[in-house]
Design an enzyme around this catalytic site. Structure first.
Site, PDB file in Angstrom:
ATOM      1  N   LYS A 253       0.839  -1.210   0.000  1.00  0.00           N
ATOM      2  CA  LYS A 253       0.000   0.000   0.000  1.00  0.00           C
ATOM      3  C   LYS A 253       0.866   1.250   0.000  1.00  0.00           C
ATOM      4  O   LYS A 253       0.625   2.182  -0.770  1.00  0.00           O
ATOM      5  CB  LYS A 253      -0.898   0.016   1.243  1.00  0.00           C
ATOM      6  CG  LYS A 253      -1.499   1.398   1.524  1.00  0.00           C
ATOM      7  CD  LYS A 253      -2.262   1.463   2.814  1.00  0.00           C
ATOM      8  CE  LYS A 253      -1.460   1.795   4.042  1.00  0.00           C
ATOM      9  NZ  LYS A 253      -1.266   3.236   4.342  1.00  0.00           N
ATOM     10  N   ASN A 254       1.873   1.287   0.854  1.00  0.00           N
ATOM     11  CA  ASN A 254       2.641   2.534   0.981  1.00  0.00           C
ATOM     12  C   ASN A 254       3.594   2.767  -0.192  1.00  0.00           C
ATOM     13  O   ASN A 254       4.071   3.881  -0.382  1.00  0.00           O
ATOM     14  CB  ASN A 254       3.377   2.578   2.322  1.00  0.00           C
ATOM     15  CG  ASN A 254       2.406   2.843   3.463  1.00  0.00           C
ATOM     16  OD1 ASN A 254       1.237   3.158   3.221  1.00  0.00           O
ATOM     17  ND2 ASN A 254       2.861   2.707   4.693  1.00  0.00           N
TER      18      ASN A 254
ATOM     19  N   CYS B 180      -3.848  13.582  13.285  1.00  0.00           N
ATOM     20  CA  CYS B 180      -4.629  12.349  13.255  1.00  0.00           C
ATOM     21  C   CYS B 180      -4.310  11.551  14.511  1.00  0.00           C
ATOM     22  O   CYS B 180      -3.505  11.991  15.326  1.00  0.00           O
ATOM     23  CB  CYS B 180      -4.352  11.551  11.998  1.00  0.00           C
ATOM     24  SG  CYS B 180      -2.772  10.741  11.993  1.00  0.00           S
TER      25      CYS B 180
ATOM     26  N   ARG C 232       1.726  14.867  12.757  1.00  0.00           N
ATOM     27  CA  ARG C 232       2.002  14.652  11.340  1.00  0.00           C
ATOM     28  C   ARG C 232       2.091  15.944  10.517  1.00  0.00           C
ATOM     29  O   ARG C 232       1.280  16.177   9.610  1.00  0.00           O
ATOM     30  CB  ARG C 232       0.980  13.681  10.762  1.00  0.00           C
ATOM     31  CG  ARG C 232       0.909  12.396  11.571  1.00  0.00           C
ATOM     32  CD  ARG C 232       0.236  11.289  10.890  1.00  0.00           C
ATOM     33  NE  ARG C 232       0.985  10.764   9.748  1.00  0.00           N
ATOM     34  CZ  ARG C 232       0.529   9.796   8.977  1.00  0.00           C
ATOM     35  NH1 ARG C 232      -0.633   9.266   9.191  1.00  0.00           N
ATOM     36  NH2 ARG C 232       1.265   9.357   7.976  1.00  0.00           N
TER      37      ARG C 232
ATOM     38  N   ASP D  46       5.123   1.174  11.890  1.00  0.00           N
ATOM     39  CA  ASP D  46       3.884   0.536  11.422  1.00  0.00           C
ATOM     40  C   ASP D  46       3.734  -0.899  11.910  1.00  0.00           C
ATOM     41  O   ASP D  46       2.715  -1.537  11.648  1.00  0.00           O
ATOM     42  CB  ASP D  46       3.817   0.578   9.879  1.00  0.00           C
ATOM     43  CG  ASP D  46       3.627   1.992   9.361  1.00  0.00           C
ATOM     44  OD1 ASP D  46       3.234   2.878  10.146  1.00  0.00           O
ATOM     45  OD2 ASP D  46       3.879   2.224   8.158  1.00  0.00           O
TER      46      ASP D  46
ATOM     47  N   ARG E 180      -8.355  -0.054   4.954  1.00  0.00           N
ATOM     48  CA  ARG E 180      -7.462   0.908   4.310  1.00  0.00           C
ATOM     49  C   ARG E 180      -6.125   0.254   3.960  1.00  0.00           C
ATOM     50  O   ARG E 180      -5.447   0.712   3.048  1.00  0.00           O
ATOM     51  CB  ARG E 180      -7.201   2.107   5.234  1.00  0.00           C
ATOM     52  CG  ARG E 180      -8.442   2.925   5.507  1.00  0.00           C
ATOM     53  CD  ARG E 180      -8.076   4.162   6.267  1.00  0.00           C
ATOM     54  NE  ARG E 180      -6.905   4.758   5.657  1.00  0.00           N
ATOM     55  CZ  ARG E 180      -6.025   5.521   6.291  1.00  0.00           C
ATOM     56  NH1 ARG E 180      -6.178   5.779   7.572  1.00  0.00           N
ATOM     57  NH2 ARG E 180      -4.993   6.031   5.663  1.00  0.00           N
TER      58      ARG E 180
HETATM   59  N1  EPU Z   1       7.607  14.782   9.944  1.00  0.00           N
HETATM   60  C1  EPU Z   1       7.881  16.110  10.173  1.00  0.00           C
HETATM   61  N2  EPU Z   1       7.672  16.992   9.160  1.00  0.00           N
HETATM   62  C2  EPU Z   1       7.220  16.592   7.919  1.00  0.00           C
HETATM   63  C3  EPU Z   1       6.960  15.240   7.709  1.00  0.00           C
HETATM   64  C4  EPU Z   1       7.175  14.348   8.742  1.00  0.00           C
HETATM   65  O1  EPU Z   1       8.305  16.496  11.257  1.00  0.00           O
HETATM   66  O2  EPU Z   1       7.065  17.441   7.048  1.00  0.00           O
HETATM   67  C5  EPU Z   1       7.814  13.819  11.042  1.00  0.00           C
HETATM   68  C6  EPU Z   1       6.557  13.033  11.379  1.00  0.00           C
HETATM   69  O3  EPU Z   1       5.746  13.725  12.292  1.00  0.00           O
HETATM   70  C7  EPU Z   1       7.143  11.764  11.954  1.00  0.00           C
HETATM   71  C8  EPU Z   1       8.377  11.540  11.113  1.00  0.00           C
HETATM   72  O4  EPU Z   1       8.697  12.821  10.560  1.00  0.00           O
HETATM   73  O5  EPU Z   1       7.536  11.965  13.274  1.00  0.00           O
HETATM   74  C9  EPU Z   1       8.213  10.543   9.996  1.00  0.00           C
HETATM   75  O6  EPU Z   1       7.039  10.819   9.240  1.00  0.00           O
HETATM   76  P1  EPU Z   1       6.985  10.527   7.683  1.00  0.00           P
HETATM   77  O7  EPU Z   1       6.903  11.793   6.929  1.00  0.00           O
HETATM   78  O8  EPU Z   1       8.079   9.589   7.312  1.00  0.00           O
HETATM   79  O9  EPU Z   1       5.569   9.793   7.529  1.00  0.00           O
HETATM   80  P2  EPU Z   1       4.687   9.768   6.226  1.00  0.00           P
HETATM   81  O10 EPU Z   1       5.579   9.791   5.056  1.00  0.00           O
HETATM   82  O11 EPU Z   1       3.603  10.770   6.320  1.00  0.00           O
HETATM   83  C10 EPU Z   1       4.674   7.183   5.862  1.00  0.00           C
HETATM   84  C11 EPU Z   1       3.657   6.093   5.885  1.00  0.00           C
HETATM   85  C12 EPU Z   1       3.194   5.840   7.316  1.00  0.00           C
HETATM   86  C13 EPU Z   1       4.408   5.475   8.158  1.00  0.00           C
HETATM   87  C14 EPU Z   1       5.460   6.596   8.070  1.00  0.00           C
HETATM   88  C15 EPU Z   1       6.744   6.273   8.809  1.00  0.00           C
HETATM   89  C16 EPU Z   1       2.533   6.242   3.745  1.00  0.00           C
HETATM   90  C17 EPU Z   1       1.296   6.533   2.994  1.00  0.00           C
HETATM   91  N3  EPU Z   1       2.514   6.451   5.059  1.00  0.00           N
HETATM   92  O12 EPU Z   1       4.011   8.349   6.353  1.00  0.00           O
HETATM   93  O13 EPU Z   1       2.332   4.706   7.247  1.00  0.00           O
HETATM   94  O14 EPU Z   1       4.024   5.296   9.492  1.00  0.00           O
HETATM   95  O15 EPU Z   1       5.787   6.831   6.689  1.00  0.00           O
HETATM   96  O16 EPU Z   1       7.307   5.114   8.329  1.00  0.00           O
HETATM   97  O17 EPU Z   1       3.517   5.807   3.182  1.00  0.00           O
HETATM   98  C18 EPU Z   1       0.574   3.286   7.894  1.00  0.00           C
HETATM   99  O18 EPU Z   1       0.760   2.656   6.838  1.00  0.00           O
HETATM  100  O19 EPU Z   1      -0.146   2.864   8.827  1.00  0.00           O
HETATM  101  C19 EPU Z   1       1.251   4.583   8.079  1.00  0.00           C
HETATM  102  C20 EPU Z   1       0.864   5.463   8.984  1.00  0.00           C
END
Ligand code: EPU
Length: 430
Positions: free
Chosen positions: A22-23, A118, A123, A309, A401
């Site tokens: 999915k991701n 969320c 996030r 995750d 999801r």
């Molecule tokens: N963060 C920031 N600023 C940003 C973006 C992120 O401070 O602009 C922080 C976040 O708050 C967090 C850390 O950086 O503490 C990592 O977040 P990341 O941006 O890597 O998360 P994401 O890209 O939004 C993806 C996955 C998540 C998974 C995270 C971490 C997808 C669609 N989502 O989210 O998946 O937990 O990476 O590996 O790829 C799930 O599948 O259940 C899920 C939540």
């Protein structure tokens, strides 16, 4: 709304096929914005998030053609004028943010609703915006939307880590945007997750010049144009890890097929430390018990560390381990919504800041519990597999999801599990 009903106490045995990731799917689908030619994606899982992304792309002028029983999707740009991902979509799925980079690079404008907080934490998207600005975009926030505009983006050096490490979708956005930028972009402290690597592989098939995949420094030499490509998604490592935990908690013996053990080194290592034998096979692995479940202290971390995750699912397993475990969440320090629900099943867990202390109990007892997010729901299903009596996991739309046909796959392994309408729950809480 539906609920999942589980009668605990049945060992899992047999073979389970792992679906496409999915991701990986979400940013890869969004990358189709970058070209006027068709992009075909194979092995798409049938999940709500994937369908939501297809709807967003439709609204952005991209034709979506499904084939092979809904597992292959061909995306073709028909109208490159629309640039808006509205709040109604972004609130359904935060992953919608990954259209930002592709829109900006190809259509020179992107209006994407700001995702709110969320249940798993704040996030923020500041790193995504910083990346776009560094490439030359102007960014404003108006009425809850990010409004980004640029001429042709310009390559640069970007340090992309935040307080909790690199960002997965932020790296995806910058990589997509830089693929069409003028000159070289170097992302320092890039996310190394297999899903980011998979996106880079697709972009390279489309004619991008990206190197350093899987390392903390990714180099992107911008090109003028990208073309169509055909791509098969990597297997879903989190789905695989979830079935490992499900098999392990019941003490059963399960073979996982169509997966890549190499993407799960930290999970395999942690499972082995708590006495679960994982035997690697050419196309997957076998999971079986190797003594009494032992407690474990562990912390989540960006890849190749233990994935956030999988935190809830491993915690479910540790609720019935012989001894006390400490689970520390370093990626989303508030990601503990499952704790109270696991406690309703008889677990003994309390949190202290970003850690949870899990005292292993002899057994869990079935109850009604509420799924709060995708991985929390998976943890509750895992706990329900060994809880005495019946467990009802409510609000299962969360699980749909990210887990394809979960009750079917578990049933085939011998679990007593089914889905039914839940008259007690009406409107889906978003
Ligand atoms: N963060 C920031 N600023 C940003 C973006 C992120 O401070 O602009 C922080 C976040 O708050 C967090 C850390 O950086 O503490 C990592 O977040 P990341 O941006 O890597 O998360 P994401 O890209 O939004 C993806 C996955 C998540 C998974 C995270 C971490 C997808 C669609 N989502 O989210 O998946 O937990 O990476 O590996 O790829 C799930 O599948 O259940 C899920 C939540």
């Amino acid at each position: 709304m539906d609920k999942i009903v589980i009668e605990g106490g049945h060992k899992l045995n047999g073979v389970v096929e792992i679906s496409g990731s999915k991701n990986a799917a979400l940013p890869i689908m969004a990358a189709a914005i970058l070209t006027d030619e068709p992009v075909t994606i194979r092995r798409l899982p049938n999940l709500t998030d994937v369908r939501t992304m297809a709807t967003i792309l439709n609204e952005l002028g991209i034709e979506t053609l499904w084939s092979d029983g809904g597992t292959t999707l061909t995306l073709t740009t028909k109208n490159s004028a629309p640039c808006t991902a509205p709040y109604e979509r972004v609130r359904e799925m935060r992953g919608s943010i990954c259209v930002l980079g592709p829109l900006l690079a190809k259509r020179q404008k992107a209006v994407v609703a700001m995702p709110g907080g969320c249940v798993i934490g704040l996030r923020p998207i500041d790193l995504h915006l910083m990346g776009m600005r560094a490439l030359g975009a102007s960014i404003d926030t108006e009425h809850g939307d990010v409004v980004a505009a640029a001429g042709r983006l310009k390559g640069t050096e970007i340090f992309l880590a935040g307080p909790n490490g690199p960002t997965v979708l932020g790296t995806a956005n910058v990589m997509c945007a830089a693929a069409l930028a003028e000159g070289r972009t170097i992302i320092k402290e890039a996310a190394c997750e297999p899903e980011v690597q998979d996106l880079a592989r697709l972009l390279n098939k489309m004619g991008a010049k990206i190197s350093g995949l899987g390392s903390k420094q990714i180099t992107i030499d911008g090109v003028d144009k990208l073309h169509g490509a055909v791509h098969e998604l990597i297997p879903d490592r989190i789905e695989a890890g979830t079935y490992m935990a499900a098999a392990a908690i019941t003490g059963g013996s399960v073979e996982l097929r169509n997966m890549r053990c190499g993407d799960l080194d930290a999970v395999v290592d942690h499972m082995q430390r708590i006495n679960i034998r994982i035997t690697k096979l050419p196309d997957g692995c076998r999971v079986e018990p190797d003594g009494e479940l032992a407690p474990l202290n562990f912390a989540t971390a960006p890849y190749p560390g233990f994935p956030t995750d999988m935190q809830a699912q491993l915690m479910a397993l540790l609720t019935v381990a012989k001894g006390t475990s400490v689970v520390t969440e370093k990626v989303y320090p508030d990601r503990f919504m499952h704790v109270a629900e696991l406690n309703r099943l008889g677990a003994k867990i309390h949190t202290q800041g970003s850690s949870a202390i899990v005292e292993g109990v002899e057994s869990l007892s079935g109850a009604k519990v509420i799924a709060s997010d995708l991985r929390a729901s998976a943890a509750l299903v895992i706990a329900g597999l060994v809880a005495r009596g019946t467990t009802e996991v409510k609000r299962v739309y969360h699980i749909d999801r990210g887990y394809e046909r979960i009750e079917e796959k578990l049933c085939a392994l011998g679990a007593r599990i089914h889905r039914e309408h839940d008259p007690e729950e009406t409107a889906p809480a978003k």
